[in-house]
Each structure stands twice: as C-alpha cells, then as structure tokens.
Write an enzyme that holds these catalytic residues in place. Sequence first.
Site, PDB file in Angstrom:
ATOM      1  N   ARG A  62       0.946 -24.942  24.086  1.00 24.38           N
ATOM      2  CA  ARG A  62       1.296 -25.994  25.050  1.00 24.38           C
ATOM      3  C   ARG A  62       0.597 -25.795  26.404  1.00 24.38           C
ATOM      4  O   ARG A  62       0.203 -26.767  27.045  1.00 24.38           O
ATOM      5  CB  ARG A  62       2.823 -26.016  25.245  1.00 24.38           C
ATOM      6  N   HIS A  66      -1.434 -28.583  28.645  1.00 20.00           N
ATOM      7  CA  HIS A  66      -1.132 -28.902  30.047  1.00 20.00           C
ATOM      8  C   HIS A  66      -2.276 -28.507  30.980  1.00 20.00           C
ATOM      9  O   HIS A  66      -2.386 -29.048  32.076  1.00 20.00           O
ATOM     10  CB  HIS A  66       0.188 -28.255  30.462  1.00 20.00           C
ATOM     11  N   ASN A  94       6.390 -29.292  33.879  1.00 16.62           N
ATOM     12  CA  ASN A  94       6.183 -27.839  33.778  1.00 16.62           C
ATOM     13  C   ASN A  94       7.359 -27.003  34.262  1.00 16.62           C
ATOM     14  O   ASN A  94       7.628 -25.925  33.729  1.00 16.62           O
ATOM     15  CB  ASN A  94       4.945 -27.438  34.605  1.00 16.62           C
ATOM     16  N   HIS A 193       4.248 -30.143  17.736  1.00 13.86           N
ATOM     17  CA  HIS A 193       5.707 -30.036  17.803  1.00 13.86           C
ATOM     18  C   HIS A 193       6.303 -29.609  16.463  1.00 13.86           C
ATOM     19  O   HIS A 193       7.503 -29.721  16.261  1.00 13.86           O
ATOM     20  CB  HIS A 193       6.317 -31.351  18.305  1.00 13.86           C
ATOM     21  N   ASP A 248       3.120 -26.283  10.154  1.00 14.78           N
ATOM     22  CA  ASP A 248       3.004 -27.028   8.896  1.00 14.78           C
ATOM     23  C   ASP A 248       3.205 -28.519   9.187  1.00 14.78           C
ATOM     24  O   ASP A 248       3.227 -28.915  10.356  1.00 14.78           O
ATOM     25  CB  ASP A 248       4.046 -26.497   7.885  1.00 14.78           C
TER      26      ASP A 248
END
Length: 321
Positions: A62, A66, A94, A193, A248
């Site tokens: 992540r 960002h 953040n 995600h 996955d």
Amino acid sequence: MASSSTVFASAALVLLLLLGGTSAQLSTSFYSSSCPKLFSTVKPVVQSAISKEKRLGASVLRLFFHDCFVLGCDGSVLLDDTPTFTGEKTAKPNNNSIRGFEVIDQIKTAVEKACPGVVSCADILAVAARDSVVILGGPNWDVKLGRRDSRRASISKANKQIPPPTSSLSNLISKFSAKGLSTKDMVALSGSHTIGLARCTSFRGHIYNDTNIDASFAKKRQANCPSASGSGDNNLAPLDLQTPTAFDNNYYKNLVRFKGLLHSDQQLYNVSDSTDSLVKAYISSTGTFFSDFVSGMIKMGDIKPLTGSNGEIRKNCRKIN
Ligand code: HEM
Ligand SMILES: *[C@@H]1O[C@H](CO)[C@@H](O)[C@H](O)[C@H]1NC(C)=O
Ligand SMILES: *[C@@H]1O[C@H](CO)[C@@H](O)[C@H](O)[C@H]1NC(C)=O
Ligand SMILES: CC(=O)N[C@H]1CO[C@H](CO)[C@@H](O)[C@@H]1O
C-alpha cells in the site's frame, strides 16, 4: 547530403526525446553494475518482516500505491513531518493508517551497507512491494528501476488524489485515469485488497448504510465496528474475509457475494457491466488476474519518476539530504 526534411525530422526526434525524457527511462537492469546485490539484499529483509508479522507485506504494498499517486513514485510518502516540513503522513488517507516504514528503514540500512549512496528509497519501495506480493503467494515480475527521491511532498495532493473508501465507481475510474491508469488497471490493482486490514472508520458507512451488502456479512462486521463515529474507529477487519494473508483471487469472489469490505470495493461489482466482466474474468482465472495486476503495477510504477539529475538519492528514507 542530408535533405532538409531529414534534418528537420532528426531535429524533431531529438527534441521529442529531450521533452519526453521524464518517462520511459526506468529499466530493470538499472543497478546491475552499480548494485548487483540489490535484489538479494532486499528480499530477506522483507521476508523476515513478513515472517514476524504477515500484515507488513500488505502495508508495504500500500505504501507504494500511496507514493506513486502523489507526485509520482518518488519516495515522497516516506518523508517524516518536521517543524519546518509537512510530509504526507497525516493526510486523510494516511493518518493512523499507513504503516511499514520500519521495514523500509531496515532495507535501506542493508542496501546502504552493500552499495552506499546508490539506490533510491523510491526504488527500494518498488522492489519491496513486489517482494511482498511474491512472498504472500502472488505473481512475480521484473521491477523497473532508476527512480530518484523527491525533496518535497504534498499533503494537499495526497488528500485529493488518493481515492477515499467512500468513492463511487466513476470517482475510482477518474482518479486512476488522472494517473494514466485504465479501468482494467484499477480493477486489477484493487485486487491488492486480497491482503491486509482496514479500520472501522473506513468501512462503517458501508456496513451500516449500504444496501448492496450481504446481510450476515454486514452483521458480522458490525459486531466489532460500532455505528457511532468516534467509537472503535481503529478496530480492524480483514479486507478479504477468506484468506487475508494470501495473495489470491478471493477478493473478487467476495465481491460477487456482496462481501466487499469497503464501499469502494463493492462498487466494482453490480454497478457497471464493464467492471463486472473483469471481476468475473479474475474469478475464472487467477492467471488473468495476476497478469493484469502485474501490468497495472508496472504502469503505476512508471508514474512521473524523477530521473537523471532530478531529485536525489536519500541517505535516510525519512528525510531529505
Ligand atoms: C481503488 C482505490 C482504492 C481505495 C479506495 C483504497 C482504500 C483503502 C483503504 C480505505 C484501506 C484501509 C485503510 C485503513 O482503514 O487504515 C486500504 C488498505 C489497503 N490498500 Fe487500498 N485502496 C485502493 C487501491 C489500492 C491499490 C491500488 C493498492 C495497491 C496496489 C492498495 C493496497 C492496499 C493494501 C495492501 C491495504 C491493506 C494495508 C494494511 O493492512 O496495512 N489499495 N485501501
Ligand atoms: C491525525 O491523527 C491524530 C491522532 O489520532 C490526530 O490527533 C490528528 O488530528 C490527525 N491529523 C489530521 C491532519 O487529521
Ligand atoms: C447513515 O446514513 C445516515 C443518513 O444519511 C447518517 O446520518 C448516518 O450517519 C450514516 N451512518 C453511518 C454509520 O455512516
Ligand atoms: C448478481 C446480482 O445480484 N445482480 C443484481 C445487480 O443489481 C440489479 C439492480 O441494478 C439487480 O436486479 C441484480 O439482481
């Protein structure tokens, strides 16, 4: 003798190369002579961090997103605030949320030992993000390198350009499009995600107020995320309820069951046929997901790098030299 049209065409080409010089300069072999041990130095540090805490792989991935979405992939997200410098760490997307900086520090220390003053923090982040994906079971790819580190950051751009979890599908598409990324890139990159956690404050609206959510799933998440804003804001839940530490395609399987955690996640399914078809394709084929994810990561990694003599190679990823 060269004709004037040839001379003109050559001059135009030179001009084009000069003007276009900020893109297309990254290369997978950038450090092959200046730091041949780069990859073998980075990976064990990422591996040991993830062995201690699985979530760190998600956190590092992540961080790269960002970083790239704000001023390009230039390490701007890594800069600490000081009394005279405002970084991006307290921007809305953040604050109390991004993490994993200690892993980047540990990698930087190891890389500085192997090749002092050579490898940028922006590149370290790109390699660490790839290694995190691989270690958690996702695809491998060759990372393009040669980025340099910024001497600035932008909290206002971090607030405006990183999409919030309340985003509609059209917002998501336009925020990615503003960075040169397609709808397909957006849907594939959202597959990140499949790992990691989110805070109650990021998904409260979706589990209490949205109707496009499985009722038993909403209830399960409500149990650890009170409806009143301010209470339990930092309580965590997995973004992928099935396999939160495995890279996955279960993220997409959740979406067709209306078990996406964020409002923005669930926007990818049953809002538009264009994204529904991608979600279904990624459910049918992990290979298709992985290959679109890799192209998305490479495109995202190409966003406005500082190259040549622009920027610097930071000594410490948290501060400008
Ligand atoms: C499509 C738009 C996106 C939105 C709206 C979004 C939003 C969010 C939010 C709200 C969280 C939880 C933060 C918290 O509650 O503390 C999160 C976590 C995460 N995001 Fe995204 N994200 C998006 C795209 C991406 C992309 C492109 C990547 C990587 C390529 C990514 C990787 C992650 C990861 C791995 C986590 C878990 C981090 C951890 O556990 O520390 N996201 N995202
Ligand atoms: C960031 O979070 C801290 C701690 O919760 C809070 O005190 C501060 O006001 C927040 N900063 C911003 C800019 O929202
Ligand atoms: C749900 O929507 C109502 C009406 O718009 C709003 O007042 C309330 O704060 C929302 N609740 C959550 C948890 O977002
Ligand atoms: C698969 C699925 O649940 N599809 C639904 C999506 O939304 C429409 C309304 O826009 C429903 O009628 C479908 O059943």
